[in-house]
Design a protein around this motif. Structure first.
Motif, PDB file in Angstrom:
ATOM      1  N   ASN A 143       0.826  -1.215   0.000  1.00  0.00           N
ATOM      2  CA  ASN A 143       0.000   0.000   0.000  1.00  0.00           C
ATOM      3  C   ASN A 143       0.863   1.269   0.000  1.00  0.00           C
ATOM      4  OD1 ASN A 143      -2.443  -1.563   0.168  1.00  0.00           O
ATOM      5  ND2 ASN A 143      -2.034  -1.798   2.369  1.00  0.00           N
ATOM      6  N   ASN A 144       2.100   1.111  -0.471  1.00  0.00           N
ATOM      7  CA  ASN A 144       3.031   2.252  -0.519  1.00  0.00           C
ATOM      8  C   ASN A 144       3.259   2.880   0.857  1.00  0.00           C
ATOM      9  OD1 ASN A 144       3.611   2.155  -3.298  1.00  0.00           O
ATOM     10  ND2 ASN A 144       1.722   3.281  -3.785  1.00  0.00           N
ATOM     11  N   ASN A 165       6.864  10.903   0.811  1.00  0.00           N
ATOM     12  CA  ASN A 165       8.006  11.234  -0.032  1.00  0.00           C
ATOM     13  C   ASN A 165       8.022  10.313  -1.243  1.00  0.00           C
ATOM     14  OD1 ASN A 165      10.664  12.627  -0.521  1.00  0.00           O
ATOM     15  ND2 ASN A 165      11.424  10.521  -0.306  1.00  0.00           N
ATOM     16  N   ALA A 166       8.014  10.908  -2.434  1.00  0.00           N
ATOM     17  CA  ALA A 166       8.084  10.161  -3.693  1.00  0.00           C
ATOM     18  C   ALA A 166       7.011   9.087  -3.769  1.00  0.00           C
ATOM     19  CB  ALA A 166       9.468   9.552  -3.877  1.00  0.00           C
ATOM     20  N   GLY A 167       5.814   9.407  -3.307  1.00  0.00           N
ATOM     21  CA  GLY A 167       4.694   8.490  -3.408  1.00  0.00           C
ATOM     22  C   GLY A 167       4.640   7.429  -2.339  1.00  0.00           C
ATOM     23  N   VAL A 168       5.592   7.435  -1.402  1.00  0.00           N
ATOM     24  CA  VAL A 168       5.620   6.447  -0.323  1.00  0.00           C
ATOM     25  C   VAL A 168       5.417   7.165   1.008  1.00  0.00           C
ATOM     26  CG1 VAL A 168       7.004   4.724   0.902  1.00  0.00           C
ATOM     27  CG2 VAL A 168       7.143   4.901  -1.607  1.00  0.00           C
ATOM     28  N   THR A 169       4.532   6.617   1.821  1.00  0.00           N
ATOM     29  CA  THR A 169       4.323   7.147   3.165  1.00  0.00           C
ATOM     30  C   THR A 169       5.294   6.455   4.127  1.00  0.00           C
ATOM     31  OG1 THR A 169       1.986   7.622   2.746  1.00  0.00           O
ATOM     32  CG2 THR A 169       2.689   7.426   5.047  1.00  0.00           C
ATOM     33  N   HIS A 170       6.135   7.240   4.753  1.00  0.00           N
ATOM     34  CA  HIS A 170       7.097   6.714   5.720  1.00  0.00           C
ATOM     35  C   HIS A 170       6.568   6.961   7.133  1.00  0.00           C
ATOM     36  CE1 HIS A 170      10.243   6.112   2.658  1.00  0.00           C
ATOM     37  NE2 HIS A 170       9.746   7.218   2.101  1.00  0.00           N
ATOM     38  N   VAL A 171       6.403   5.871   7.877  1.00  0.00           N
ATOM     39  CA  VAL A 171       5.924   5.972   9.254  1.00  0.00           C
ATOM     40  C   VAL A 171       7.146   6.027  10.163  1.00  0.00           C
ATOM     41  CG1 VAL A 171       4.536   4.900  11.051  1.00  0.00           C
ATOM     42  CG2 VAL A 171       3.855   4.676   8.635  1.00  0.00           C
TER      43      VAL A 171
END
Length: 626
Positions: A143-144, A165-171
């Motif tokens: 799910n990116n 960032n760049a289409g990715v969600t960083h938790v």
């Protein structure tokens, strides 16, 4: 009569004097040439906690890469390590479990249990760190969403934050949030309770903060555009000086994580990534838990070949800590004398050529006193063509030169001794490696009879942990500086029969944990020399206990003297005259008395052979005895 009695007394003890005089003759010493010493042999010498190890559980190079078949397989390793995401260890939401739920139901320990079991089955030990955020390097994310913490922690108020960032969600955790810290403390406590005493666990890496738990979050500064506090504001906002805006955790939060890590693994070697100076300060010096640790905290350095094992803040001339001569700089730079440095090759070359990358890696291993290198990260790990021979040699030497590399380089053992005498031995030891061992190894000297059976073992008081050399490595064509010492001890021969005996040296691994579980026993240390036998021992010489020879000496004895009433003695003032009756003539029968004499071969000892303590009286007495 008086003369006869004096002679009789001397004659009666002559045999004892003769034996005593002979026993005090100096022992003949012989120097033994220890053959087969090789500082750096064609192949590696494998020992625990040194050299190339299986980083990220990746098999050893070059044999793992089919394109490198032209190069000999790397012999072996005793260590393997990995990173484990928190979400793997705690998929269940603890808020849904009863308070008295046992840890083995609260957490999923299976990946660590399996890692320990697999390592032990291969004669190795295991190591790990836990990560709460990894900025890369999966090819894709479900799910990116890039998340290393458990899904349930994302729902805990304030524990994490999402960054796109760049289409990715960083938790990414909020490193100072009380909920995040509290659940991290619980995780570390459970891991320590289960694994701290496990001898299959070689080391554990400080966990709970930073990208890949490497104690910085440069990703937030560089990729997300969210730098940490500026250096002029860092003390006020963080509680310590941070110069490079890659730090986000406060001193108070560091104290909690340091206490959690150190209390959980007090019996296990702990390593830290040294990027955060306050974490170094507390783990290596200031935490009240430091004195309770079985081992000083070591250095888990990243990016060998690109960056020095010593962090920028502790060596760069423009660093605030260097410019202000903060004592922490010396703590960081000297910690290798007490604790190991484990490195991982850098997976990129920030500047220069690949040749320069390997040259720097080799130099940094030696000058940085690195103990353990990795099987991963370097540019040729996955190369599809044969690695350049010069670069392979540099890479191989970086592994060979790392850690300890001991050898027996000289030995002096007497040729012969008298029964019951001590056997003085002098053994020269050299460490050719870049670092010492940091684990307990017991040197001992074993006496064997002519049949090869061990009959006596003498532990040495010499320690190998302090046998290391400072390095100033400037040529990649040279070997590291070595350090030598001499071990002098004595072997008792009381109770040993006359005959020929040999002496061997053995270095036994003894790094057992107090109250340890899943006990590990490694073979004796492999030394940098030939001659190793099936028991892991190395020959250093031999000696002979001389047989007792019997010599017959004629002595004169007498029966009890005849009682005679002496006549009064007349004395005048000057000159003095003493008058005694004529002595009674006594017939003294001659009796043969056997006297035991030890025969000691004559040996010339240079420079000067000391005399018997009886000195020049020996010939006079013995002549009189005849």
């Amino acid at each position: 009569m008086a003369f006869a009695r004096v002679r009789l007394a001397i004659v009666s003890i002559c045999g004892v004097i003769a034996v005593f005089a002979l026993c005090l003759e100096p022992i003949s010493a012989a120097s033994t040439n220890v053959s087969g010493v090789s500082a750096y042999a064609a192949t590696e010498i494998s020992n625990p906690f040194r050299g190339q190890h299986e980083n990220l559980l990746s098999p050893l190079f070059p044999q793992v890469n089919s394109a490198q078949k032209a190069y000999p397989a790397w012999p072996s390793t005793f260590d393997r390590s990995t990173r484990i995401e928190w979400k793997t260890l705690q998929p269940k939401d603890p808020r849904t479990l009863p308070a008295d739920t046992p840890d083995d139901q609260r957490f999923d320990f299976s990946v660590i249990d399996q890692g320990l079991a697999d390592a032990a089955a291969q004669g190795k030990r295991f190591a790990f760190r836990v990560t709460a955020f990894n900025s890369c390097c999966d090819s894709s994310y479900p799910n990116n969403v890039n998340m290393s913490v458990p899904q349930w922690l994302r729902t805990v108020a304030g524990a994490t934050k999402d960054y796109l960032n760049a289409g990715v969600t960083h938790v990414i955790p909020d490193w100072n949030n009380d909920n995040y810290l509290r659940y991290t403390e619980q995780l570390l406590a459970a891991l320590g309770a289960r694994y701290n005493k496990d001898e299959r666990l070689a080391w554990v890496e400080f966990s709970g903060y930073g990208d890949f738990s490497e104690n910085h979050v440069a990703f937030m500064r560089d990729q997300l555009g969210l730098p940490g506090p500026a250096e002029q504001d860092s003390v006020a906002q963080l509680g310590y000086y941070s110069q490079y805006q890659d730090q986000y955790i406060t001193k108070a939060s560091i104290t909690r994580l340091v206490s959690a890590n150190l209390s959980a693994f007090a019996d296990t070697q702990i390593l830290i990534a040294p990027g955060n100076p306050e974490i170094v300060r507390q783990t290596m010096r200031d935490s009240p838990l430091v004195p309770t640790l079985a081992h000083p905290v070591g250095n888990r350095s990243d990016c060998l070949g690109a960056y020095s094992p010593v962090p920028t803040w502790a060596e760069n001339q423009y660093s605030h800590y260097v410019q202000t001569s903060d004592p922490l700089v010396q703590v960081m730079n000297n910690q290798w004398k007490a604790a190991p440095i484990v490195t991982e090759w850098c997976n990129f070359i920030p500047s220069g050529t690949k040749l320069q990358y390997y040259q720097k890696g080799l130099s940094d291993v030696v000058n940085g006193h690195v103990s353990v290198t990795s099987s991963t990260g370097f540019p040729d790990q996955f190369a599809t063509t044969k690695m350049d021979a010069t670069q392979f040699s540099l890479w191989a030497n970086a592994n060979k030169f790392s850690g300890y590399r001991y050898a027996i380089t000289s030995a002096s053992v007497p040729n012969s001794v008298s029964p019951g005498a001590q056997v003085p031995i002098t053994i020269g030891w050299t460490n050719f490696g870049s670092a010492p061992t940091y684990e307990r190894w017991q040197v001992s000297y074993e006496v064997r009879n002519s049949s090869g059976a061990a009959i006596r073992n003498v532990p040495s008081a010499m320690g190998l942990k302090t046998l290391y050399a400072d390095q100033n490595y400037s040529s990649v064509n040279a070997d590291p500086a070595s350090k030598a010492t001499v071990d002098s001890t004595s072997i008792p021969t009381t109770g040993l029969q006359p005959g020929t005996y040999s002496i061997v040296a053995r270095v036994a691994w003894n790094e057992h944990k107090s109250g340890g579980t899943n006990t590990v026993d490694f073979a004796p240390m492999a030394l940098a020399q030939g001659g190793r036998d099936s028991s892991g021992a190395y020959p250093i010489g031999g000696f002979t206990i001389q047989p007792v020879a019997t010599t017959t000496v004629a002595a004169t004895t007498t029966p009890p003297p005849t009682t005679t009433t002496p006549q009064p003695t007349t004395t005048t003032v000057a000159p003095t005259t003493t008058t005694t009756p004529p002595p009674t003539t006594t017939v003294i029968p001659t009796t043969t008395v056997p006297v035991t004499t030890t025969v000691v071969p004559t040996t010339t000892v240079t420079p000067t052979t000391p005399k018997s303590p009886l000195g020049d009286w020996c010939p006079v007495i013995l002549r009189f005895c005849r």
